[in-house]
Design an enzyme around this catalytic site. Structure first.
Site, PDB file in Angstrom:
ATOM      1  N   GLU A  40      11.781-102.449 -47.788  1.00 52.40           N
ATOM      2  CA  GLU A  40      11.958-103.525 -48.768  1.00 52.40           C
ATOM      3  C   GLU A  40      12.298-103.041 -50.174  1.00 52.40           C
ATOM      4  OE1 GLU A  40       8.470-105.989 -48.679  1.00 52.40           O
ATOM      5  OE2 GLU A  40       8.781-106.596 -46.609  1.00 52.40           O
ATOM      6  N   GLU A 100       8.829-106.825 -39.660  1.00 52.98           N
ATOM      7  CA  GLU A 100       7.565-107.395 -40.158  1.00 52.98           C
ATOM      8  C   GLU A 100       7.623-108.913 -40.105  1.00 52.98           C
ATOM      9  OE1 GLU A 100       6.233-106.389 -44.112  1.00 52.98           O
ATOM     10  OE2 GLU A 100       6.577-104.244 -43.788  1.00 52.98           O
TER      11      GLU A 100
HETATM   12  O1  IFM Z   1       1.865-105.834 -46.891  1.00 47.53           O
HETATM   13  C1  IFM Z   1       3.212-106.064 -47.137  1.00 47.53           C
HETATM   14  C2  IFM Z   1       4.058-104.892 -46.668  1.00 47.53           C
HETATM   15  O2  IFM Z   1       3.655-103.694 -47.221  1.00 47.53           O
HETATM   16  C3  IFM Z   1       5.497-105.131 -47.045  1.00 47.53           C
HETATM   17  N1  IFM Z   1       5.933-106.413 -46.579  1.00 47.53           N
HETATM   18  C4  IFM Z   1       5.132-107.572 -46.857  1.00 47.53           C
HETATM   19  C5  IFM Z   1       3.696-107.299 -46.432  1.00 47.53           C
HETATM   20  C6  IFM Z   1       2.826-108.550 -46.741  1.00 47.53           C
HETATM   21  O3  IFM Z   1       2.855-108.815 -48.105  1.00 47.53           O
END
Ligand code: IFM
Length: 449
Positions: free
Chosen positions: A161, A350
């Site tokens: 990200e 994710e």
């Molecule tokens: O915990 C984070 C992760 O590190 C990166 N993506 C979003 C998740 C939830 O906020």
């Protein structure tokens, strides 16, 4: 549908490992940022977290017992190269060797992210992401990891990200290293974009048969008033900033400057050959989606002229992060990223939710998380059934963990962690996910189209 859709669970080093100074590790920017008063809710930090550094065997066995055969974890750069280029901490590297071997012993495929936000503080002291040398620092680090693990690890992700770690860390100052303003943000952004491409090339030259990707956070953007031209323009700009900023230069389209003219300010940082050096076609991209954003025009927001209308104001269903529960967002994002013809495979690297979990009689009946996961996974499979590219799904997260500036209050795990005793308890959502994977595989093992 072929039975080759993969199911996994995702984590990251700083959020779960603990072992702050174990075996030669030194500070990351997060270790330092957490020391600042009120930077983190309740002034918490990741010093111990889930102590995955010590409990990884138990956690991998648990993962395997839940039918989760793909594990996404990240390598902690300050564990392996605590002093930056030219020095390897073998004991830190040994940990990822042991972890990889233990995954494979348990028939769990490792998916390794090289950078999930924990920059060595030593490098931040030299400017961190604002220093152009980070491209070569990272390439050296990436080569060391891939040379060591590449005989066993096949799936690699370069950055996690970049929109978030550059925006929150170098523009808003709400994440480590807590820097603010465009003079920090613009160089950090450009160097991260160069690094994602350099990282893909470095992994490829270190390991010819590696399966290489990088990850992007994304949210479906909708204008508050779909009939108002100013709101529509605001939504387009927000989409360029959140969803297009890093993928488009990587695929050879350059920065989305025509939608977001503010990006012309990157010019002083762009050197000759950079336009080619921003490009590298990955084998896959990881998309990470949790919610959608509703946007209206705002003349008070410099550069963007757009304002996100938060979910609380809109009075919609949301998680304790105050993120709207909007499953169609994941479908829309799969569709949007499918439009890039260069993208060969897409994994949801994710997706998940934080709710107020309660342990009653030793059980965590997290019905809301079960419903959230069910509804998002349904949209992922809807996309797959419509013939869109989407090849796998990783739930965020395996374990409750350190949620950055929110500390330990939001629990994202499908496994509950008691941070005092380090006891793990599989939540109802963990049992549900395990069963869902099993049934999915049984259903699809006979139908091969
Ligand atoms: O915990 C984070 C992760 O590190 C990166 N993506 C979003 C998740 C939830 O906020």
């Amino acid at each position: 549908m072929k039975n080759d859709f993969i199911w996994g669970a995702a984590t990251s080093a700083y959020q779960i490992e603990g072992g702050k100074f174990a075996d030669g590790k030194r500070s990351s920017i997060w270790d330092e940022f957490c020391k600042k008063k009120n930077a983190i809710v309740n002034n918490q930090n990741g010093n111990k977290s889930c102590e995955f550094y010590y409990h990884y065997k138990e956690d991998i066995r648990l993962l395997a017992s839940l039918n989760i055969k793909n594990f996404r974890f990240s390598v902690s750069w300050p564990r392996v190269m605590p002093l930056g280029p030219g020095f390897i901490n073998q004991r830190g590297l040994d940990f990822y060797d042991r972890l990889t071997d233990y995954c494979l012993e348990n028939k769990v495929d490792p998916w390794v992210t090289l950078y999930h936000w924990d920059l060595p503080q030593e490098l931040e002291d030299r400017g961190g992401w604002t220093n152009r040398d980070i491209v070569s620092w990272f390439s050296e680090y990436a080569a060391i990891i891939v040379n060591r693990l590449g005989d066993r690890v096949k799936h690699w992700m370069v950055l996690n990200e970049p929109v978030v770690f550059t925006g929150a860390g170098y523009f808003l100052g709400v994440h480590a290293p807590g820097k603010k303003g465009v003079d920090n943000y613009l160089p950090a952004l450009h160097h991260a974009a160069l690094t994602q491409a350099a990282g893909i090339k470095t992994i490829r030259s270190a390991c010819a048969d590696a399966h290489i990707g990088t990850t992007f956070s994304c949210s479906h953007i909708t204008p508050l008033n779909p009939h108002n031209i100013e709101d529509i323009l605001a939504a387009q700009k927000t989409d360029a900033l959140i969803n297009r900023l890093f993928i488009e230069p990587l695929l050879g389209y350059g920065y989305p400057t025509s939608t977001l003219p503010f990006l012309n300010k990157l010019e002083p940082y762009i050197k000759s050959n950079d336009i080619e050096n921003l490009v590298a076609i990955p084998d896959f991209i990881g998309i990470q989606n949790y919610t959608r954003e509703v946007v209206s025009h705002s003349k008070f927001t410099p550069y963007l002229n757009a304002k996100i209308i938060d979910a609380k104001t809109r009075n919609v269903d949301r998680t304790i992060m105050n993120w709207e529960i909007y499953p169609e967002s994941i479908y829309e994002m799969i569709k949007q990223f499918n439009r890039y013809k260069e993208v060969k495979e897409i994994y949801i690297t994710e997706n998940g939710a934080a709710f107020n979990d309660r342990k009653i009689d030793g059980q965590i009946n997290d019905e809301k998380r079960v419903n959230y996961l069910k509804s998002y996974i349904e949209q992922v499979l809807r996309a797959k059934n419509e013939g869109l590219k989407v090849d796998g799904y990783f739930v965020w997260s395996l374990l409750d963990n350190f949620e950055w500036s929110e500390g330990y209050t939001p629990r994202f795990g499908i496994v509950h962690v008691d941070f005092e005793t380090q006891h793990r308890t599989v939540k109802k959502s963990g049992k549900w996910y395990s069963n869902y994977i099993k049934e999915f595989q049984e259903r699809n093992s006979s139908i091969v189209i």
